[in-house]
Design a protein around this motif. Structure first.
Motif, PDB file in Angstrom:
ATOM      1  N   ASN A 176       0.818  -1.232   0.000  1.00 49.64           N
ATOM      2  CA  ASN A 176       0.000   0.000   0.000  1.00 49.64           C
ATOM      3  C   ASN A 176       0.840   1.266   0.000  1.00 49.64           C
ATOM      4  N   LYS A 177       2.156   1.082  -0.304  1.00 45.25           N
ATOM      5  CA  LYS A 177       3.059   2.236  -0.377  1.00 45.25           C
ATOM      6  C   LYS A 177       3.381   2.610  -1.825  1.00 45.25           C
ATOM      7  N   LYS A 178       3.643   1.586  -2.661  1.00 45.91           N
ATOM      8  CA  LYS A 178       4.027   1.859  -4.043  1.00 45.91           C
ATOM      9  C   LYS A 178       3.697   0.648  -4.907  1.00 45.91           C
ATOM     10  N   TYR A 179       3.745   0.859  -6.234  1.00 44.65           N
ATOM     11  CA  TYR A 179       3.460  -0.219  -7.176  1.00 44.65           C
ATOM     12  C   TYR A 179       4.719  -1.047  -7.412  1.00 44.65           C
ATOM     13  N   THR A 180       4.573  -2.365  -7.304  1.00 51.46           N
ATOM     14  CA  THR A 180       5.698  -3.265  -7.537  1.00 51.46           C
ATOM     15  C   THR A 180       5.217  -4.482  -8.321  1.00 51.46           C
ATOM     16  N   GLY A 181       6.168  -5.209  -8.855  1.00 49.14           N
ATOM     17  CA  GLY A 181       5.859  -6.434  -9.574  1.00 49.14           C
ATOM     18  C   GLY A 181       6.959  -7.447  -9.390  1.00 49.14           C
ATOM     19  N   SER A 182       6.640  -8.691  -9.603  1.00 53.55           N
ATOM     20  CA  SER A 182       7.625  -9.767  -9.518  1.00 53.55           C
ATOM     21  C   SER A 182       7.138 -10.923 -10.370  1.00 53.55           C
ATOM     22  N   GLY A 183       8.030 -11.827 -10.672  1.00 52.51           N
ATOM     23  CA  GLY A 183       7.650 -12.983 -11.465  1.00 52.51           C
ATOM     24  C   GLY A 183       8.812 -13.889 -11.728  1.00 52.51           C
ATOM     25  N   GLY A 184       8.586 -14.844 -12.603  1.00 53.65           N
ATOM     26  CA  GLY A 184       9.620 -15.802 -12.942  1.00 53.65           C
ATOM     27  C   GLY A 184       9.260 -16.541 -14.207  1.00 53.65           C
ATOM     28  N   ILE A 185      10.297 -16.914 -14.944  1.00 54.00           N
ATOM     29  CA  ILE A 185      10.118 -17.685 -16.167  1.00 54.00           C
ATOM     30  C   ILE A 185      10.915 -18.971 -16.028  1.00 54.00           C
ATOM     31  N   GLY A 186      10.223 -20.111 -16.090  1.00 57.56           N
ATOM     32  CA  GLY A 186      10.859 -21.410 -15.960  1.00 57.56           C
ATOM     33  C   GLY A 186      10.678 -22.250 -17.209  1.00 57.56           C
ATOM     34  N   LEU A 187      11.136 -23.489 -17.125  1.00 55.28           N
ATOM     35  CA  LEU A 187      11.063 -24.364 -18.288  1.00 55.28           C
ATOM     36  C   LEU A 187       9.639 -24.794 -18.606  1.00 55.28           C
ATOM     37  N   LEU A 188       8.806 -24.993 -17.564  1.00 57.37           N
ATOM     38  CA  LEU A 188       7.455 -25.503 -17.789  1.00 57.37           C
ATOM     39  C   LEU A 188       6.357 -24.541 -17.394  1.00 57.37           C
ATOM     40  N   SER A 189       6.682 -23.504 -16.624  1.00 58.12           N
ATOM     41  CA  SER A 189       5.643 -22.560 -16.217  1.00 58.12           C
ATOM     42  C   SER A 189       6.263 -21.197 -15.959  1.00 58.12           C
ATOM     43  N   SER A 190       5.414 -20.188 -15.993  1.00 58.18           N
ATOM     44  CA  SER A 190       5.830 -18.827 -15.689  1.00 58.18           C
ATOM     45  C   SER A 190       4.775 -18.182 -14.804  1.00 58.18           C
ATOM     46  N   ARG A 191       5.162 -17.107 -14.156  1.00 55.68           N
ATOM     47  CA  ARG A 191       4.261 -16.462 -13.219  1.00 55.68           C
ATOM     48  C   ARG A 191       4.525 -14.955 -13.200  1.00 55.68           C
ATOM     49  N   LEU A 192       3.509 -14.187 -12.825  1.00 53.94           N
ATOM     50  CA  LEU A 192       3.631 -12.742 -12.731  1.00 53.94           C
ATOM     51  C   LEU A 192       2.734 -12.250 -11.605  1.00 53.94           C
ATOM     52  N   THR A 193       3.279 -11.355 -10.784  1.00 54.10           N
ATOM     53  CA  THR A 193       2.535 -10.774  -9.669  1.00 54.10           C
ATOM     54  C   THR A 193       2.652  -9.261  -9.725  1.00 54.10           C
ATOM     55  N   LEU A 194       1.521  -8.581  -9.574  1.00 55.81           N
ATOM     56  CA  LEU A 194       1.485  -7.125  -9.517  1.00 55.81           C
ATOM     57  C   LEU A 194       0.762  -6.706  -8.244  1.00 55.81           C
ATOM     58  N   GLU A 195       1.264  -5.672  -7.591  1.00 53.44           N
ATOM     59  CA  GLU A 195       0.631  -5.181  -6.365  1.00 53.44           C
ATOM     60  C   GLU A 195       0.899  -3.695  -6.207  1.00 53.44           C
ATOM     61  N   GLY A 196       0.037  -3.049  -5.429  1.00 55.30           N
ATOM     62  CA  GLY A 196       0.223  -1.628  -5.216  1.00 55.30           C
ATOM     63  C   GLY A 196      -0.954  -1.000  -4.513  1.00 55.30           C
ATOM     64  N   PRO A 197      -0.848   0.288  -4.225  1.00 57.49           N
ATOM     65  CA  PRO A 197      -1.928   0.980  -3.504  1.00 57.49           C
ATOM     66  C   PRO A 197      -3.096   1.348  -4.415  1.00 57.49           C
ATOM     67  N   ILE A 198      -4.300   1.201  -3.899  1.00 57.91           N
ATOM     68  CA  ILE A 198      -5.488   1.771  -4.538  1.00 57.91           C
ATOM     69  C   ILE A 198      -5.649   3.200  -4.013  1.00 57.91           C
ATOM     70  N   ILE A 199      -5.576   3.340  -2.699  1.00 55.20           N
ATOM     71  CA  ILE A 199      -5.451   4.636  -2.026  1.00 55.20           C
ATOM     72  C   ILE A 199      -4.266   4.491  -1.073  1.00 55.20           C
ATOM     73  N   LYS A 200      -3.249   5.273  -1.264  1.00 53.66           N
ATOM     74  CA  LYS A 200      -2.006   5.098  -0.523  1.00 53.66           C
ATOM     75  C   LYS A 200      -2.252   5.078   0.988  1.00 53.66           C
ATOM     76  N   ASN A 201      -1.656   4.069   1.634  1.00 51.89           N
ATOM     77  CA  ASN A 201      -1.731   3.860   3.080  1.00 51.89           C
ATOM     78  C   ASN A 201      -3.148   3.555   3.584  1.00 51.89           C
ATOM     79  N   LYS A 202      -4.077   3.298   2.649  1.00 55.40           N
ATOM     80  CA  LYS A 202      -5.441   3.001   3.061  1.00 55.40           C
ATOM     81  C   LYS A 202      -6.000   1.762   2.391  1.00 55.40           C
ATOM     82  N   SER A 203      -5.638   1.547   1.146  1.00 51.74           N
ATOM     83  CA  SER A 203      -6.165   0.410   0.403  1.00 51.74           C
ATOM     84  C   SER A 203      -5.118  -0.078  -0.583  1.00 51.74           C
ATOM     85  N   SER A 204      -5.073  -1.400  -0.784  1.00 50.42           N
ATOM     86  CA  SER A 204      -4.088  -1.964  -1.708  1.00 50.42           C
ATOM     87  C   SER A 204      -4.653  -3.207  -2.372  1.00 50.42           C
TER      88      SER A 204
END
Length: 790
Positions: A234-262
């Motif tokens: 709920n502070k800032k927008y970030t992302g993470s993920g990974g690419i492998g041989l058989l699967s991949s993944r992606l995660t996104l997160e961040g504030p909707i209203i800073k310090n109140k909702s995410s």
């Protein structure tokens, strides 16, 4: 005299009130300074005293202390300790943010407790895992898997090669209660068990209870796996993920209203099907094979006293062979939670829960063989939990839950008019209402002695409309014969079971580094999975207790000794014994698929398991790791099976050893090595054959009297962390791992049969000579994964 007594009582009451008025309450939430996520299990201590508490699952804490000047110490593993000076003359709210320690590589390989590494903070038969620890352990196909990590811990044994299922202290797989944000997850496997349904990037942490289960939870005999999703930054927008041989993944997160909702959204998909066009197998080029899952969660701070959470999980597996046949299965869960603070001491959590699991397959070989099959289970629940922080030495938890179960035991229907199946076959849908209330008291006598005790009262109501059958047998274990059919009206309660479930755990510290702990719990289980194998499959149906089958009951006692050393070594030894009543197994040659009288195939009896668990962990220095060893037995005795004599259960493993090590070469490289050894699965092989009507018919010896060969393997992994750019916000790492380093052919299954030869006319001739064939899934499985964060 009476008047004097009343006056004395009055003044004593006034004095008590005045004395209580000198105490004030400090409450608030503990959060991560960088992301704003709640920190569960942080410790809040009054410096120079034994007065202290821990934050709950939502980061909330409440501590009552005398009026005056004081200093609070706030600690959490992996975070910098802070000290706050307070002049206390009224009830106050203090929200605290902790910052992570500036280490490039995590300090803990497996965190046995997300608090200080002191024995007084550890609970018996409870293990807490954080995701940063899990990510460093090499697993098959390089995929992060929290459940694979769980099976490396003492008392927990994997169901087999490439399988996400597990047994805990001799219990069956359906005796594990697995929760994701309070919602029950009925099937934990992707790709028939090679992956689990939990995406590590979306998970905050998990608690594993092998015993000493809090009164808040019930419904399963053996264990509780409580998995919590991240809340979102709920502070800032970030992302993470990974690419492998058989699967991949992606995660996104961040504030909707800073310090109140995410928010946080996380997706994962395998892509084995993109390689199918390269296959030479006819039909494979037009086939599909993949799984996906999607996690989402939002939270909103309504006020200083109210917070709302909404989370969901959606996952599915799909296999389709050129449109000729295929199957699919998946989970769906949704959770809505409302935290409310009535006052500085009373915290509540109200939860609405939805959980659904279904399995589907279809055949489409021709117009005449075109049909589909569906089965599953669906739940709606409401849960109400309260915590009353009376004072630092006393905390009370109480509440209740009610769940409506809807069981689809199977339906099969034709898809074309030309199908050989002319009419739809539909099993009776069963319904049940499961509910419980509980109360629990946590009391800290002093820094040495703590106790937690509670009581849970649970009820199961079988609901109409459905049919129930009464059976008779020519002999115990013989084929069931229906003697009566009972029909019940819609939503009528036609059968009820209930029971009390006492719980207790206690600990005594000789010093801050050594302690003894004991626990006892009784648990009741009203649902069971219809499976006659040691490995849970998506096709195994869930069924409730009814007029034929009573609830399963378990009583478990455990005792342990915990000792820490200054060199960064943590050790523990735990002993346990578990008695189980109304255990179910299936008669020989039982029919489970589309069987409306499946309850007639069940036999009941008793079971018991016992064992000793040893754990040594080193968590300081460049070289870290742990050794886990379990010596155990699990037995069953059921009339109609094995001549009414005791036999090893399907989950009986005498020895279970895990060695996990990690060595930090420098701040950019670390090396990980795991070794696993487990006694082979119990199995019943043919003892010989006899001729009947010109055919050779096998006959079997005692139930589970033979075993698969012992299971063992070694895994290795290397992690590389490139240097961070000073002004850059992008981080990445590489993981290279090899599953089954020395190529052990561990048995996935063993097929028995007879040797066949070709005669002069080139036709096969059955020699009658018995043979066995071992099938192994993996030898060497290398994998490489690129992980990133921004």
């Amino acid at each position: 005299m009476k008047t004097k007594s009343l006056i004395l009582l009055f003044f004593l009451s006034i004095t008590t009130i005045l004395l209580q008025a000198q105490n004030y309450t400090i409450s608030g939430r503990i959060t991560d300074e960088k992301t704003g996520e709640d920190l569960a299990g942080a410790t809040i201590m009054v410096k120079g005293t034994t007065n202290g508490v821990s934050s709950n699952s939502y980061g909330f804490y409440s501590i009552t202390v005398p009026k005056g000047n004081l200093k609070l110490l706030i600690r959490y593993v992996g975070y910098n300790e802070i000290e706050k000076s307070i002049s206390l003359n009224k009830n106050i709210t203090i929200n605290i943010e902790l910052s992570e320690k500036s280490t490039d590589i995590d300090e803990v390989v497996i965190s046995a407790e997300q608090q200080e590494s002191k024995t007084e903070n550890k609970q018996i038969s409870v293990i807490k895992l954080d995701m940063q620890s899990v990510k460093r352990i090499p697993v098959v196909f390089g995929e992060i898997d929290i459940l694979k990590t769980v099976t490396m811990l003492p008392g927990i044994i994997s169901a087999g090669e490439g399988n996400s299922g597990f047994s805990v202290r001799g219990g069956t797989q359906d005796q594990n209660l697995i929760l994701l944000d309070e919602a029950t997850v009925y099937n934990i496997s992707h790709l028939l068990g090679f992956f689990s349904v939990f995406n590590g990037d979306a998970i905050r942490d998990l608690d594993v209870y092998k015993g000493g289960i809090p009164a808040q939870y019930g419904g399963r005999l053996s264990s509780l796996i409580d998995v919590r999703m991240k809340e979102g930054n709920n502070k800032k927008y970030t992302g993470s993920g990974g690419i492998g041989l058989l699967s991949s993944r992606l995660t996104l997160e961040g504030p909707i209203i800073k310090n109140k909702s995410s928010f946080i959204v996380s997706g994962r998909r395998s892509y084995a099907d993109i390689f199918l066009p390269l296959s030479n197998v006819e039909g494979a080029k037009k086939s599909r094979l993949y799984f996906y899952d999607f996690n989402a969660k939002i939270n909103y701070k309504l006020s200083e006293k109210d917070k709302l959470f909404v989370s969901g999980y959606f996952g599915r597996d799909l296999f389709d062979f050129a449109g000729l046949f295929g199957n699919s299965w998946g989970n769906k869960t949704a959770t809505v939670r409302w935290n409310h603070l009535f006052n500085k001491k009373l915290f509540s959590n109200q939860t609405f829960i939805y959980s659904d699991f279904d399995y589907y397959f279809k055949l489409n070989f021709s117009e005449a063989t075109n049909l589909e099959f569906l089965q599953g289970i669906r739940d709606f629940s409401f849960k109400s939990d309260f915590s009353w922080y009376y004072n630092p030495a006393n905390k009370f938890n109480f509440g209740g839950i009610i769940t409506h179960h809807n069981f689809n035991q199977g339906e099969i229907k034709p898809l074309t008019k030309e199908s050989f199946l002319k009419n739809e076959i539909k099993m009776d849908r069963r319904k049940a209402l499961e509910s419980a209330i509980y109360a629990e008291h946590e009391h800290k006598f002093n820094t040495r002695f703590k106790v937690r005790y509670g009581l849970r009262y649970s009820i199961l109501n079988n609901l109409g409309s459905c049919k129930e059958y009464k059976f008779s047998y020519d002999s115990v274990g013989a084929e069931p014969k229906v003697t009566d059919t009972l029909t019940y009206k819609k939503n009528s309660i036609y059968n009820t079971y209930s029971g009390l479930e006492p719980r207790m755990s206690a600990s005594y510290n000789f010093t801050k580094n050594d302690a003894i702990k004991i626990s006892y719990n009784r648990t009741l289980q009203y649902l069971q999975q219809a499976s006659n194998s040691g490995t849970a499959l998506p096709t195994d149906q869930w069924i409730p207790s009814n007029i034929n089958i009573k609830p399963q009951i378990s009583d478990q006692i455990s005792a342990g000794y915990f000792k820490n050393f200054d060199l960064g070594l943590e050790t523990s030894v735990e002993l346990y014994y578990k008695w189980m009543k109304n255990q179910i197994d299936f008669r020989d040659n039982a029919v489970l698929f589309l069987n409306d009288i499946v309850y007639g195939e069940l036999l009941t009896g008793k079971g018991w398991s016992y064992g000793s668990e040893f754990f040594i962990k080193k968590n300081k220095g460049n070289f870290k790791g742990f050794v886990s060893y379990t010596l155990s037995r699990s037995m069953r005795k059921i009339n109609g099976i094995n001549n009414n004599k005791a036999y090893p259960s399907n989950t009986d493993r005498t020895h279970n050893l895990t060695i996990s090590t990690s060595y930090e070469l420098n701040k950019q490289w670390d090396v990980n090595l795991n070794f696993v050894y487990t006694t082979g699965n119990p199995v019943t092989f043919p003892q010989g054959r006899w001729e009947y009507d010109g055919k050779l018919v096998p006959f079997y010896g005692p139930r589970n009297s033979q075993r698969f060969p012992a299971y063992h393997r070694m895994d290795a992994g290397i992690n590389y962390y490139p240097k961070k750019r000073k002004k850059g916000i992008f981080e990445n790492s590489w993981n290279l791992s090899v599953y089954n380093l020395y190529g052990r052919k561990n048995p996935y299954s063993i097929i028995t049969g007879t040797r066949k030869i070709k005669g002069d006319d080139k036709k096969e001739i059955d020699t009658g000579i018995p043979i066995t064939e071992q099938i192994a899934l993996f030898r060497w499985v290398p994998s490489i994964t690129w992980n990133f964060k921004f």
